[in-house]
Motif scaffolding. Structure first.
Motif, PDB file in Angstrom:
ATOM      1  N   TYR A 147       0.850  -1.187   0.000  1.00 20.48           N
ATOM      2  CA  TYR A 147       0.000   0.000   0.000  1.00 20.48           C
ATOM      3  C   TYR A 147       0.890   1.243   0.000  1.00 20.48           C
ATOM      4  O   TYR A 147       2.030   1.213   0.478  1.00 20.48           O
ATOM      5  CB  TYR A 147      -0.936  -0.026   1.203  1.00 20.48           C
ATOM      6  N   PHE A 148       0.363   2.333  -0.533  1.00 19.49           N
ATOM      7  CA  PHE A 148       1.215   3.512  -0.699  1.00 19.49           C
ATOM      8  C   PHE A 148       0.398   4.798  -0.625  1.00 19.49           C
ATOM      9  O   PHE A 148      -0.826   4.805  -0.793  1.00 19.49           O
ATOM     10  CB  PHE A 148       1.969   3.454  -2.042  1.00 19.49           C
ATOM     11  N   GLY A 149       1.121   5.863  -0.407  1.00 22.52           N
ATOM     12  CA  GLY A 149       0.598   7.215  -0.539  1.00 22.52           C
ATOM     13  C   GLY A 149       1.554   8.016  -1.406  1.00 22.52           C
ATOM     14  O   GLY A 149       2.771   7.816  -1.343  1.00 22.52           O
ATOM     15  N   LYS A 150       1.012   8.895  -2.229  1.00 19.68           N
ATOM     16  CA  LYS A 150       1.821   9.732  -3.110  1.00 19.68           C
ATOM     17  C   LYS A 150       1.560  11.201  -2.809  1.00 19.68           C
ATOM     18  O   LYS A 150       0.439  11.590  -2.464  1.00 19.68           O
ATOM     19  CB  LYS A 150       1.488   9.475  -4.583  1.00 19.68           C
ATOM     20  N   PHE A 151       2.591  12.001  -3.003  1.00 17.73           N
ATOM     21  CA  PHE A 151       2.452  13.453  -2.853  1.00 17.73           C
ATOM     22  C   PHE A 151       3.347  14.127  -3.875  1.00 17.73           C
ATOM     23  O   PHE A 151       4.504  13.728  -4.062  1.00 17.73           O
ATOM     24  CB  PHE A 151       2.845  13.904  -1.448  1.00 17.73           C
ATOM     25  N   GLY A 152       2.813  15.160  -4.560  1.00 20.20           N
ATOM     26  CA  GLY A 152       3.633  15.871  -5.521  1.00 20.20           C
ATOM     27  C   GLY A 152       2.835  16.729  -6.478  1.00 20.20           C
ATOM     28  O   GLY A 152       1.725  17.177  -6.155  1.00 20.20           O
ATOM     29  N   LEU A 153       3.393  16.936  -7.673  1.00 21.44           N
ATOM     30  CA  LEU A 153       2.836  17.856  -8.662  1.00 21.44           C
ATOM     31  C   LEU A 153       2.418  17.117  -9.925  1.00 21.44           C
ATOM     32  O   LEU A 153       2.990  16.092 -10.285  1.00 21.44           O
ATOM     33  CB  LEU A 153       3.868  18.918  -9.047  1.00 21.44           C
ATOM     34  N   ARG A 154       1.412  17.691 -10.596  1.00 27.85           N
ATOM     35  CA  ARG A 154       1.052  17.309 -11.960  1.00 27.85           C
ATOM     36  C   ARG A 154       1.149  18.568 -12.816  1.00 27.85           C
ATOM     37  O   ARG A 154       0.354  19.501 -12.643  1.00 27.85           O
ATOM     38  CB  ARG A 154      -0.368  16.727 -12.015  1.00 27.85           C
ATOM     39  N   ASN A 155       2.132  18.599 -13.710  1.00 29.06           N
ATOM     40  CA  ASN A 155       2.319  19.740 -14.601  1.00 29.06           C
ATOM     41  C   ASN A 155       1.830  19.370 -15.991  1.00 29.06           C
ATOM     42  O   ASN A 155       2.282  18.378 -16.575  1.00 29.06           O
ATOM     43  CB  ASN A 155       3.794  20.144 -14.649  1.00 29.06           C
ATOM     44  N   SER A 156       0.913  20.183 -16.530  1.00 28.86           N
ATOM     45  CA  SER A 156       0.268  19.878 -17.804  1.00 28.86           C
ATOM     46  C   SER A 156       0.513  21.005 -18.801  1.00 28.86           C
ATOM     47  O   SER A 156       0.482  22.181 -18.445  1.00 28.86           O
ATOM     48  CB  SER A 156      -1.242  19.693 -17.606  1.00 28.86           C
TER      49      SER A 156
END
Length: 269
Positions: A147-156
């Motif tokens: 199991y995991f958690g993610k944190f960060g940016l999505r640049n489009s």
């Protein structure tokens, strides 16, 4: 679309040649599919959202293992968005010529080639190339799952856009007629880049060999403007509201930010 799928599948197959157990692999790569509910926070006084907007995405993700419990996640995704707006009243207009919506600086109604359109509602379709940059915090495998958690940016980055409008063209003699305008273009109406910060939670199932099925649900808050804002240069604006006084029409552009609730399903090798 077929070329995109073949390219992503070929790269993913190549990554699969590095045969290790899923838990010990330093690099995982594969196909990713996503669907999102887009929540427009419209800040213009003349536009408002018309229900929920949506997004479909496809691409390739890559996970680089930094430690047993930490990975860096990136990749390339193509987002196909459908944005829905409507005018807040019956006094929102723009000038068009053929398939092009004309900025105020290029308006010339005396030539007979341009027409005035009264806007009621809009469906705006946009294609973005998105590069996620996320840190993944994960557990060790418990059986076949971790199991995991993610944190960060999505640049489009905007690739293309098209506009379908409902309303009516204003005829100098007959007045307004009801019609639709499809595949319209408004260059620089959508801002060329959007960025969102967020987090997701998910699970990874190592169901055969080194192949894993991954599901995650995340929320991303867009902190950049969705539409271009020209500040004091009103000659670049596309829309105007009918005058409510002797001061003349108000020149505007749409203004909004975007929240995204996204579900993603991916196959990693």
């Amino acid at each position: 679309m077929k070329k995109i799928l073949l390219l992503i599948a070929g790269i993913s197959f190549g990554m699969n040649t590095m045969a290790q157990d899923a838990e010990g692999k330093e690099v995982q790569a594969g196909l990713v599919f996503g669907t999102s509910i887009l929540m427009q926070n419209v800040t213009s006084d003349y536009f408002q959202k018309d229900g929920l907007s949506s997004d479909l995405s496809i691409g390739m993700n890559v996970n680089f293992s930094l430690t047993e419990s930490l990975a860096f996640c990136t990749g390339v995704e193509f987002d196909f968005e459908t944005l829905k707006y409507k005018a807040t009243n019956n006094n929102l207009y723009y000038v068009y010529e053929g398939k092009n919506i004309i900025p105020q600086s290029d308006v010339n109604l005396s030539g007979g080639q341009q027409s005035v359109y009264q806007l009621d509602s809009r469906v705006q379709k946009a294609t973005y190339l998105t590069i996620p940059t996320m840190l993944q915090f994960r557990t060790n495998f418990i059986g076949y799952f971790r199991y995991f958690g993610k944190f960060g940016l999505r640049n489009s980055f905007l690739v293309k856009s098209a506009i379908n409008d409902m309303g009516g063209t204003l005829d100098p003699l007959l007045g307004q007629g009801s019609d639709s305008r499809e595949d319209m273009k408004a260059k620089n109406d959508l801002f060329f880049m959007k960025s969102a910060v967020g987090m997701s939670l998910g699970a990874e199932w190592n169901f055969v060999g080194t192949t894993c099925l991954v599901a995650e649900l995340g929320y991303y808050y867009g902190f950049t403007p969705l539409h271009t804002q020209w500040n004091t240069d009103k000659q670049k604006n596309y829309y105007y509201a009918a005058p409510s006084s002797q001061l003349g029409p108000t020149q505007i552009n749409n203004s909004a930010q975007q929240g995204q609730l996204q579900f993603k399903l991916s196959i990693l090798f």
